[in-house]
Design a protein around this motif. Structure first.
Motif, PDB file in Angstrom:
ATOM      1  N   PRO A  52      59.412  34.356  96.206  1.00 36.70           N
ATOM      2  CA  PRO A  52      59.750  34.004  95.325  1.00 36.70           C
ATOM      3  C   PRO A  52      59.811  34.098  94.101  1.00 36.70           C
ATOM      4  O   PRO A  52      60.975  34.041  93.193  1.00 36.70           O
ATOM      5  CB  PRO A  52      58.649  32.439  95.330  1.00 36.70           C
ATOM      6  CG  PRO A  52      57.777  33.011  96.197  1.00 36.70           C
ATOM      7  CD  PRO A  52      57.900  34.264  97.241  1.00 36.70           C
ATOM      8  N   LEU A  53      58.724  35.176  93.291  1.00 34.76           N
ATOM      9  CA  LEU A  53      58.680  35.766  92.476  1.00 34.76           C
ATOM     10  C   LEU A  53      60.321  36.848  92.406  1.00 34.76           C
ATOM     11  O   LEU A  53      61.155  36.736  91.742  1.00 34.76           O
ATOM     12  CB  LEU A  53      57.970  36.877  92.297  1.00 34.76           C
ATOM     13  CG  LEU A  53      58.083  38.120  91.361  1.00 34.76           C
ATOM     14  CD1 LEU A  53      57.761  37.502  89.915  1.00 34.76           C
ATOM     15  CD2 LEU A  53      57.282  38.512  91.315  1.00 34.76           C
ATOM     16  N   ASN A  54      60.824  37.439  93.875  1.00 33.50           N
ATOM     17  CA  ASN A  54      61.803  38.139  93.264  1.00 33.50           C
ATOM     18  C   ASN A  54      63.515  37.385  93.345  1.00 33.50           C
ATOM     19  O   ASN A  54      64.347  37.372  92.774  1.00 33.50           O
ATOM     20  CB  ASN A  54      61.828  38.824  95.055  1.00 33.50           C
ATOM     21  CG  ASN A  54      63.211  39.767  95.278  1.00 33.50           C
ATOM     22  OD1 ASN A  54      63.093  40.835  94.452  1.00 33.50           O
ATOM     23  ND2 ASN A  54      64.129  39.866  96.203  1.00 33.50           N
ATOM     24  N   THR A  55      63.108  36.559  93.795  1.00 28.57           N
ATOM     25  CA  THR A  55      64.630  35.318  94.218  1.00 28.57           C
ATOM     26  C   THR A  55      64.284  34.311  92.252  1.00 28.57           C
ATOM     27  O   THR A  55      65.946  35.045  91.868  1.00 28.57           O
ATOM     28  CB  THR A  55      64.451  34.234  94.781  1.00 28.57           C
ATOM     29  OG1 THR A  55      63.774  34.162  96.428  1.00 28.57           O
ATOM     30  CG2 THR A  55      65.040  33.031  94.691  1.00 28.57           C
ATOM     31  N   ILE A  56      62.964  34.540  91.739  1.00 27.58           N
ATOM     32  CA  ILE A  56      63.065  34.170  90.100  1.00 27.58           C
ATOM     33  C   ILE A  56      64.119  35.491  89.447  1.00 27.58           C
ATOM     34  O   ILE A  56      64.761  34.801  88.411  1.00 27.58           O
ATOM     35  CB  ILE A  56      62.028  33.302  89.991  1.00 27.58           C
ATOM     36  CG1 ILE A  56      62.147  31.416  90.501  1.00 27.58           C
ATOM     37  CG2 ILE A  56      62.151  33.239  88.447  1.00 27.58           C
ATOM     38  CD1 ILE A  56      60.841  31.292  90.805  1.00 27.58           C
ATOM     39  N   GLN A  57      63.476  36.327  89.764  1.00 35.11           N
ATOM     40  CA  GLN A  57      63.839  37.220  88.928  1.00 35.11           C
ATOM     41  C   GLN A  57      65.320  37.482  89.065  1.00 35.11           C
ATOM     42  O   GLN A  57      65.902  38.324  88.132  1.00 35.11           O
ATOM     43  CB  GLN A  57      63.203  38.399  89.228  1.00 35.11           C
ATOM     44  CG  GLN A  57      62.685  39.140  89.952  1.00 35.11           C
ATOM     45  CD  GLN A  57      64.028  40.352  90.240  1.00 35.11           C
ATOM     46  OE1 GLN A  57      64.650  41.431  89.437  1.00 35.11           O
ATOM     47  NE2 GLN A  57      64.383  40.530  91.828  1.00 35.11           N
ATOM     48  N   MET A  58      66.010  37.181  89.946  1.00 32.78           N
ATOM     49  CA  MET A  58      67.362  38.237  90.302  1.00 32.78           C
ATOM     50  C   MET A  58      68.654  36.684  89.804  1.00 32.78           C
ATOM     51  O   MET A  58      69.252  37.106  89.202  1.00 32.78           O
ATOM     52  CB  MET A  58      67.454  37.099  91.688  1.00 32.78           C
ATOM     53  CG  MET A  58      66.769  39.060  92.342  1.00 32.78           C
ATOM     54  SD  MET A  58      67.277  38.126  94.433  1.00 32.78           S
ATOM     55  CE  MET A  58      68.905  38.767  94.844  1.00 32.78           C
ATOM     56  N   GLY A  59      67.651  35.532  89.221  1.00 32.98           N
ATOM     57  CA  GLY A  59      68.282  34.838  89.171  1.00 32.98           C
ATOM     58  C   GLY A  59      67.735  34.992  87.187  1.00 32.98           C
ATOM     59  O   GLY A  59      69.336  34.698  86.258  1.00 32.98           O
ATOM     60  N   LEU A  60      67.255  35.467  86.809  1.00 31.95           N
ATOM     61  CA  LEU A  60      66.546  35.765  85.305  1.00 31.95           C
ATOM     62  C   LEU A  60      68.181  37.100  85.387  1.00 31.95           C
ATOM     63  O   LEU A  60      68.594  37.275  84.331  1.00 31.95           O
ATOM     64  CB  LEU A  60      65.518  36.619  85.293  1.00 31.95           C
ATOM     65  CG  LEU A  60      64.796  37.137  84.001  1.00 31.95           C
ATOM     66  CD1 LEU A  60      65.198  36.414  82.780  1.00 31.95           C
ATOM     67  CD2 LEU A  60      63.542  37.214  83.769  1.00 31.95           C
ATOM     68  N   ARG A  61      68.006  37.648  85.581  1.00 28.59           N
ATOM     69  CA  ARG A  61      68.844  39.156  85.793  1.00 28.59           C
ATOM     70  C   ARG A  61      70.865  38.180  85.732  1.00 28.59           C
ATOM     71  O   ARG A  61      71.295  39.430  85.278  1.00 28.59           O
ATOM     72  CB  ARG A  61      68.861  40.572  86.740  1.00 28.59           C
ATOM     73  CG  ARG A  61      67.542  40.941  87.414  1.00 28.59           C
ATOM     74  CD  ARG A  61      67.532  41.819  88.010  1.00 28.59           C
ATOM     75  NE  ARG A  61      66.315  41.882  88.191  1.00 28.59           N
ATOM     76  CZ  ARG A  61      66.062  43.343  87.214  1.00 28.59           C
ATOM     77  NH1 ARG A  61      66.454  44.232  86.633  1.00 28.59           N
ATOM     78  NH2 ARG A  61      64.519  43.783  87.387  1.00 28.59           N
ATOM     79  N   ARG A  62      70.588  37.207  86.567  1.00 28.68           N
ATOM     80  CA  ARG A  62      71.947  37.228  86.240  1.00 28.68           C
ATOM     81  C   ARG A  62      72.492  36.478  85.194  1.00 28.68           C
ATOM     82  O   ARG A  62      72.822  37.225  84.541  1.00 28.68           O
ATOM     83  CB  ARG A  62      72.552  36.173  88.001  1.00 28.68           C
ATOM     84  CG  ARG A  62      72.651  36.537  88.816  1.00 28.68           C
ATOM     85  CD  ARG A  62      72.909  35.748  89.622  1.00 28.68           C
ATOM     86  NE  ARG A  62      72.154  34.534  90.243  1.00 28.68           N
ATOM     87  CZ  ARG A  62      71.229  34.539  90.856  1.00 28.68           C
ATOM     88  NH1 ARG A  62      71.171  35.511  91.681  1.00 28.68           N
ATOM     89  NH2 ARG A  62      70.398  33.348  90.812  1.00 28.68           N
ATOM     90  N   ARG A  63      71.114  35.965  83.811  1.00 30.49           N
ATOM     91  CA  ARG A  63      71.385  35.131  83.299  1.00 30.49           C
ATOM     92  C   ARG A  63      71.651  36.144  82.232  1.00 30.49           C
ATOM     93  O   ARG A  63      72.244  35.998  81.106  1.00 30.49           O
ATOM     94  CB  ARG A  63      71.068  33.426  83.602  1.00 30.49           C
ATOM     95  CG  ARG A  63      71.202  32.580  84.071  1.00 30.49           C
ATOM     96  CD  ARG A  63      69.830  31.771  84.092  1.00 30.49           C
ATOM     97  NE  ARG A  63      69.836  30.922  85.308  1.00 30.49           N
ATOM     98  CZ  ARG A  63      68.708  30.811  86.291  1.00 30.49           C
ATOM     99  NH1 ARG A  63      68.659  32.339  86.204  1.00 30.49           N
ATOM    100  NH2 ARG A  63      69.436  30.584  87.265  1.00 30.49           N
ATOM    101  N   ILE A  64      70.834  37.214  82.303  1.00 32.80           N
ATOM    102  CA  ILE A  64      70.604  38.077  81.337  1.00 32.80           C
ATOM    103  C   ILE A  64      72.323  38.892  80.880  1.00 32.80           C
ATOM    104  O   ILE A  64      72.195  39.929  79.728  1.00 32.80           O
ATOM    105  CB  ILE A  64      69.539  38.748  80.980  1.00 32.80           C
ATOM    106  CG1 ILE A  64      68.993  39.087  79.722  1.00 32.80           C
ATOM    107  CG2 ILE A  64      69.558  40.149  81.889  1.00 32.80           C
ATOM    108  CD1 ILE A  64      67.678  39.733  79.792  1.00 32.80           C
ATOM    109  N   ARG A  65      72.608  38.813  81.908  1.00 40.40           N
ATOM    110  CA  ARG A  65      74.055  39.667  81.606  1.00 40.40           C
ATOM    111  C   ARG A  65      75.305  39.957  80.804  1.00 40.40           C
ATOM    112  O   ARG A  65      75.407  40.529  80.520  1.00 40.40           O
ATOM    113  CB  ARG A  65      74.455  40.233  83.560  1.00 40.40           C
ATOM    114  CG  ARG A  65      73.946  40.547  84.010  1.00 40.40           C
ATOM    115  CD  ARG A  65      74.854  40.617  85.003  1.00 40.40           C
ATOM    116  NE  ARG A  65      74.168  41.568  86.762  1.00 40.40           N
ATOM    117  CZ  ARG A  65      74.136  40.353  88.149  1.00 40.40           C
ATOM    118  NH1 ARG A  65      74.884  39.355  88.027  1.00 40.40           N
ATOM    119  NH2 ARG A  65      72.894  41.164  88.762  1.00 40.40           N
ATOM    120  N   SER A  66      74.848  38.530  80.826  1.00 38.66           N
ATOM    121  CA  SER A  66      75.969  37.986  79.717  1.00 38.66           C
ATOM    122  C   SER A  66      75.527  37.827  78.432  1.00 38.66           C
ATOM    123  O   SER A  66      76.557  37.866  77.487  1.00 38.66           O
ATOM    124  CB  SER A  66      76.766  36.370  80.713  1.00 38.66           C
ATOM    125  OG  SER A  66      76.220  35.724  80.175  1.00 38.66           O
TER     126      SER A  66
END
Length: 361
Positions: A52-66
């Protein structure tokens, strides 16, 4: 890759946590009741949070790109001694409900970027449930800590094995991260839990004042029970920093710590960081994504090996690049350059700071 699954019920996890809290970390295996089974339960529970940590940090990375593509994102599994210490500090806490067993962090350039990223999470349509959010920028901790904390409860229709596990997200500016780094570094050097507001009163007061000084620079509310006038605050901060020899203490260890990222295997994702203040050394071991189980096992072994050694710590983290390791975890390298720079600026006679909200709780 094969992710580690939880092998024990929540009741078993809580019973293990209760026994470990009663026994403590340093004393385990030193004449106290045998806790090998309980440690095995804790280690499995911790490792099971990797998915779950890996899944949620991937979402964090997606949002931070923009928002800020160059921002630093990292993730870590909480150290066993820190987990047990927290259970001891909060007797009513259950291990199965601890919200920061797994954590990821984003470090952006400014408080404005922190709030923009926070807003992006609020607007997101992910299935994971946001169960807690705390604004430690608007309402700083009395210790001086500032940042935004979000806690999510993992939920998936396709992989229900990890449903209900919790992951904490920390959002910080560079200055907020510099403060937190300095606290952890000083705590390791002094072998005191300064980040948990435990230890020498002078050092605790210094970091509360430093938190307010950085808050003023970021036009944010100051820390409770610290001066709101910049000149008074500066004078108190500099006086205490001189009395404690803060710069000398932090800088002395930094000059002895080094590591060689070029010696790590290529394409590493997981990194085991081991810091030994007694030897003034730091070692880094790298692992590819497919070797999570081996990394988790070595994490357990290293924790056992350094048990009882003053200031020694080991932690398993994940990064997209070894180049960002120093920026994400400077405390493990005793790297407090940015904090020392800000402290040096505070010693200047003239105080030219922007307008700021100085209200307190």
């Amino acid at each position: 890759m094969d992710w580690i699954q939880p092998l024990y019920t929540r009741s078993e996890v809580d019973r293990a946590g209760e026994k470990l809290a009663a026994t403590g970390w340093v004393d385990n295996g030193r004449g106290e009741p045998d806790t090998r089974h309980e440690l095995a339960v804790l280690n499995n529970w911790r490792a099971a949070h990797s998915f779950p940590l890996n899944t949620i940090q991937m979402g964090l990375r997606r949002r931070i790109r923009s928002i800020e593509p160059q921002a630093i994102v990292s993730q870590r599994l909480k150290r066993a001694p820190a987990t047990i210490a927290k259970l001891r500090r909060f007797p009513g806490m259950k291990l199965s409900r601890m919200q920061d067993i797994a954590g990821c962090r984003a470090i952006v350039s400014s408080p404005a970027g922190v709030r923009e990223l926070w807003s992006a999470h609020r607007r997101s349509k992910m299935k994971h449930k946001l169960i807690r959010e705390v604004d430690y920028i608007q309402w700083p901790k009395s210790s001086g800590y500032r940042g935004i904390h979000l806690v999510y409860r993992y939920r998936s229709d396709r992989n229900e094995t990890y449903n209900g596990l919790q992951v904490e997200i920390q959002l910080r500016s560079k200055l907020q991260h510099a403060w937190a780094t300095a606290v952890e570094t000083a705590g390791a050097i002094k072998d005191q839990a300064l980040k948990s507001s435990e230890g020498n009163a002078g050092w605790l007061r210094f970091f509360a004042l430093a938190g307010s000084w950085l808050a003023i620079k970021e036009r944010s509310p100051v820390v409770p029970d610290t001066p709101s006038d910049p000149v008074t605050l500066r004078d108190s901060l500099v006086r205490l920093a001189t009395d404690l020899n803060v710069v000398g203490t932090l800088d002395d260890y930094r000059t002895f710590i080094s590591y060689a990222p070029e010696r790590l295997p290529p394409h590493c994702h997981y990194f085991l960081l081991e810091r030994r203040p007694d030897e003034r050394s730091m070692t880094v071991s790298g692992f590819r994504k497919s070797r999570l189980a081996g990394a988790a096992k070595l994490y357990e072994e290293r924790e056992e090996e350094i048990r009882g050694i003053d200031g020694a710590e080991v932690v398993l983290v994940a990064m997209d690049s070894v180049a960002n390791l120093r920026a994400a975890y400077p405390n493990y390298l005793f790297d407090t350059d940015l904090f020392i720079k800000e402290l040096d600026l505070a010693t200047r006679r003239q105080v030219h700071l922007p307008g700021h909200p100085l209200h307190k709780r």
